[in-house]
Scaffold this active site. Structure first.
Site, PDB file in Angstrom:
ATOM      1  N   VAL A 238      -5.824  -0.891  12.169  1.00 43.85           N
ATOM      2  CA  VAL A 238      -6.659  -1.432  11.104  1.00 43.85           C
ATOM      3  C   VAL A 238      -6.557  -0.539   9.874  1.00 43.85           C
ATOM      4  CG1 VAL A 238      -8.724  -0.233  11.974  1.00 43.85           C
ATOM      5  CG2 VAL A 238      -8.991  -2.224  10.493  1.00 43.85           C
ATOM      6  N   SER A 239      -6.364  -1.140   8.702  1.00 37.95           N
ATOM      7  CA  SER A 239      -6.350  -0.452   7.420  1.00 37.95           C
ATOM      8  C   SER A 239      -5.290   0.645   7.421  1.00 37.95           C
ATOM      9  CB  SER A 239      -7.763   0.086   7.123  1.00 37.95           C
ATOM     10  OG  SER A 239      -7.899   0.459   5.779  1.00 37.95           O
TER      11      SER A 239
END
Length: 289
Positions: A105-106
């Protein structure tokens, strides 16, 4: 509400000359599914994404605090994506895992891309959440980015609470109180050195030239109203990765994994459980690559 860490086995592992706080869920459980190797967002500790591991009890999960993050000791020297992906592969070997589904994520989504490119034989499928191809990206809302870069968001609860909606967008604007308190409550501030070294790790890095050669089936998940990683970055990833599909979450901000938890888990399950695509020859060639 149950603690999502209750089912985790948390240990301090010596890997590649580093000590990493590692959490493993259900790795000793018989399963028809491969475990998931998860790379977290910048500055985020294991607890931040533990609810996802708890929400998928049919699968094993493994994730770790980056050096200087959570309870992993500070890094002695800077590191880069190649070093940390090699370290992650060594960690998998320590747990006897030859192949995993990789997710990030990210900031961790960039690391997940690098891992899949660096270790294709250990990666079955790839899930990229609210992420970009690195340096070549479309930047987010300047107001959100300045708050994101400020380490006060980790050490000053009032600062984080005040700017939560600006930072994360989407449903946090209108239904953010419960999500805000639960998310902030799970965060542990990174050390100053840990945070700076994480920022430095991805400086100048981009996956863009390599993405057309990415043979892994890939799910890209983006929030429609992500103030940090605009949805156009997901469209760029979709255009560059041959076997990719894009899922956009309506009214989703940067934390859509939290605000759209059921919908997110359903999308991940659908992707990971889908039959293999391509011909037998193509699958064999992908395994050899």
């Amino acid at each position: 509400m149950a603690n999502p860490m209750d089912g985790a086995v948390v240990t301090m592992e010596e890997v590649g000359g580093r000590t990493l706080r590692t959490a493993a869920w259900r790795l000793d459980m018989p399963s028809d599914h491969l475990p998931i190797l998860f790379f977290n967002g910048i500055g985020a500790n294991i607890e931040a994404v533990a609810p996802l591991a708890a929400a998928m009890p049919e699968r094993g999960f493994i994730m770790f605090d980056m050096p200087g993050t959570g309870e992993s000791p500070d890094p002695v020297v800077p590191y880069n994506p190649f070093i940390m992906c090699w370290t992650a592969a060594q960690l998998l070997s320590k747990y006897g895992l030859d192949e995993v589904d990789v997710m990030g994520v990210s900031w961790g989504g960039a690391m997940a891309q690098h891992f899949a490119l660096q270790h294709p034989k250990r990666t079955r499928r790839l899930t990229l959440i609210a992420t970009t191809p690195g340096m070549v990206m479309v930047p987010g809302n300047p107001k959100a980015l300045t708050k994101m870069a400020n380490p006060r968001r980790y050490v000053d609860a009032d600062f984080m609470a005040k700017h939560f909606m600006t930072l994360y967008g989407g449903m946090t604007r209108t239904k953010g109180q419960d999500h805000k308190s639960s998310h902030i409550g799970r965060l542990t501030p990174p050390s100053p050195r840990g945070y700076v070294y994480q920022l430095m790790c991805m400086m100048g890095w981009t996956s863009l030239p390599a993405l057309p050669f990415m043979k892994k089936e890939t799910l890209i998940m983006m929030g429609e109203d992500d103030q940090i990683v605009p949805v156009i970055n997901g469209r760029i990833l979709k255009a560059m990765i041959p076997n990719a599909q894009l899922r956009i979450f309506e009214d989703g901000g940067h934390l859509f994994l939290l605000t759209h938890a059921d919908e997110s888990v359903a999308a991940i399950r659908e992707f990971l459980d889908a039959p293999e695509t391509g011909t037998e020859t193509e699958r064999m060639m992908a395994a050899i690559a």
